[in-house]
Design an enzyme around this catalytic site. Structure first.
Site, PDB file in Angstrom:
ATOM      1  N   LEU A  12       0.820  -1.212   0.000  1.00 47.47           N
ATOM      2  CA  LEU A  12       0.000   0.000   0.000  1.00 47.47           C
ATOM      3  C   LEU A  12       0.855   1.263   0.000  1.00 47.47           C
ATOM      4  O   LEU A  12       2.041   1.229   0.333  1.00 47.47           O
ATOM      5  CB  LEU A  12      -0.913   0.004   1.240  1.00 47.47           C
ATOM      6  CG  LEU A  12      -1.961  -1.103   1.313  1.00 47.47           C
ATOM      7  CD1 LEU A  12      -2.735  -1.005   2.642  1.00 47.47           C
ATOM      8  CD2 LEU A  12      -2.935  -1.019   0.137  1.00 47.47           C
ATOM      9  N   GLY A  14       2.653   4.333   1.248  1.00 47.81           N
ATOM     10  CA  GLY A  14       3.231   4.631   2.555  1.00 47.81           C
ATOM     11  C   GLY A  14       3.795   3.422   3.277  1.00 47.81           C
ATOM     12  O   GLY A  14       4.310   3.537   4.392  1.00 47.81           O
ATOM     13  N   GLY A  16       6.396   1.782   2.592  1.00 45.56           N
ATOM     14  CA  GLY A  16       7.864   1.796   2.684  1.00 45.56           C
ATOM     15  C   GLY A  16       8.593   1.342   1.427  1.00 45.56           C
ATOM     16  O   GLY A  16       9.811   1.169   1.442  1.00 45.56           O
ATOM     17  N   SER A  85       1.289  -1.855  -7.296  1.00 43.44           N
ATOM     18  CA  SER A  85       0.973  -3.094  -8.024  1.00 43.44           C
ATOM     19  C   SER A  85      -0.058  -3.952  -7.277  1.00 43.44           C
ATOM     20  O   SER A  85       0.275  -5.031  -6.787  1.00 43.44           O
ATOM     21  CB  SER A  85       2.232  -3.889  -8.371  1.00 43.44           C
ATOM     22  OG  SER A  85       3.210  -3.911  -7.366  1.00 43.44           O
TER      23      SER A  85
END
Ligand code: ADP
Length: 179
Positions: A12, A14, A16, A85
């Site tokens: 998702l 944020g 990292g 993705s």
């Protein structure tokens, strides 16, 4: 000369992907490896400019990233991709194409709970998405299909950037992909 391969981040917004992939790219460069980073946000301003966030456009975006990554890996480059993705089928399609050519596809699932991501809200997007101001926001108002058998999963809500990075490096050296 090392062999090219693909390090494919998924997760998702944020979670990292950019942070860890930039750190890895830096480490690979220091070690003298050839490396390219295809970052999702950047790709959308160049290679995929004009594409939106419908399922069809997202699939096109990911196929393009997969195609470029494949060309790079074929030429001995470590290709790192950092795009959400969200669809499993397309990631697996990219994986199949790469593996057909004999290159390794290493899927890294950057995982953190939605609560942690909302709390972190690096780009201020979750706040807007939860307020209904962004349509088709992955994890809030658009699907995310987590990988079923990623080569590596990093829990970025419980690990530091260095820990996540180190776990990926360890995996790659155990697989013999890096020295
Ligand atoms: P993405 O590219 O997936 O949208 P970013 O890399 O832009 O995500 O943002 C991730 C944020 O989470 C950064 O602010 C980073 O410092 C923080 N963070 C905390 N722990 C980790 C970790 N273990 N791995 C990666 N990022 C982490």
């Amino acid at each position: 000369m090392h062999k090219g391969f693909i390090l494919w981040f998924t997760g998702l917004s944020g979670a990292g992907k950019s942070t860890i992939s930039q750190r890895l790219a830096e480490i690979f460069r220091q070690r003298g490896y050839k490396v390219e980073l295809l970052d999702g946000d950047e790709v959308r301003t160049h290679l995929s400019k004009g594409l939106g966030f419908s399922k069809e456009d997202r699939d096109t975006n990911i196929r393009r990233i997969g195609y470029v990554a494949r060309l790079l890996a074929r030429n001995g480059v470590i290709a790192i991709t950092a795009a959400i993705s969200p669809y499993r089928e397309i990631r697996d399609e990219v994986r199949a194409h790469i593996q057909e050519e004999g290159a390794a596809f290493v899927e890294v699932f950057a995982n953190a709970s939605l609560d942690a991501l909302v709390e972190r809200d690096v780009k201020g997007l979750y706040k807007k998405a939860l307020a209904g101001e962004i349509a088709n926001f992955t994890g809030v108002s658009d699907p995310y299909e987590p990988p079923l058998q990623p080569e590596i999963e990093v829990r970025t809500d419980r690990e530091t950037v260095e820990e996540s990075t180190q776990r990926i490096l360890n995996y790659l050296s155990e697989r013999g992909l890096i020295g």
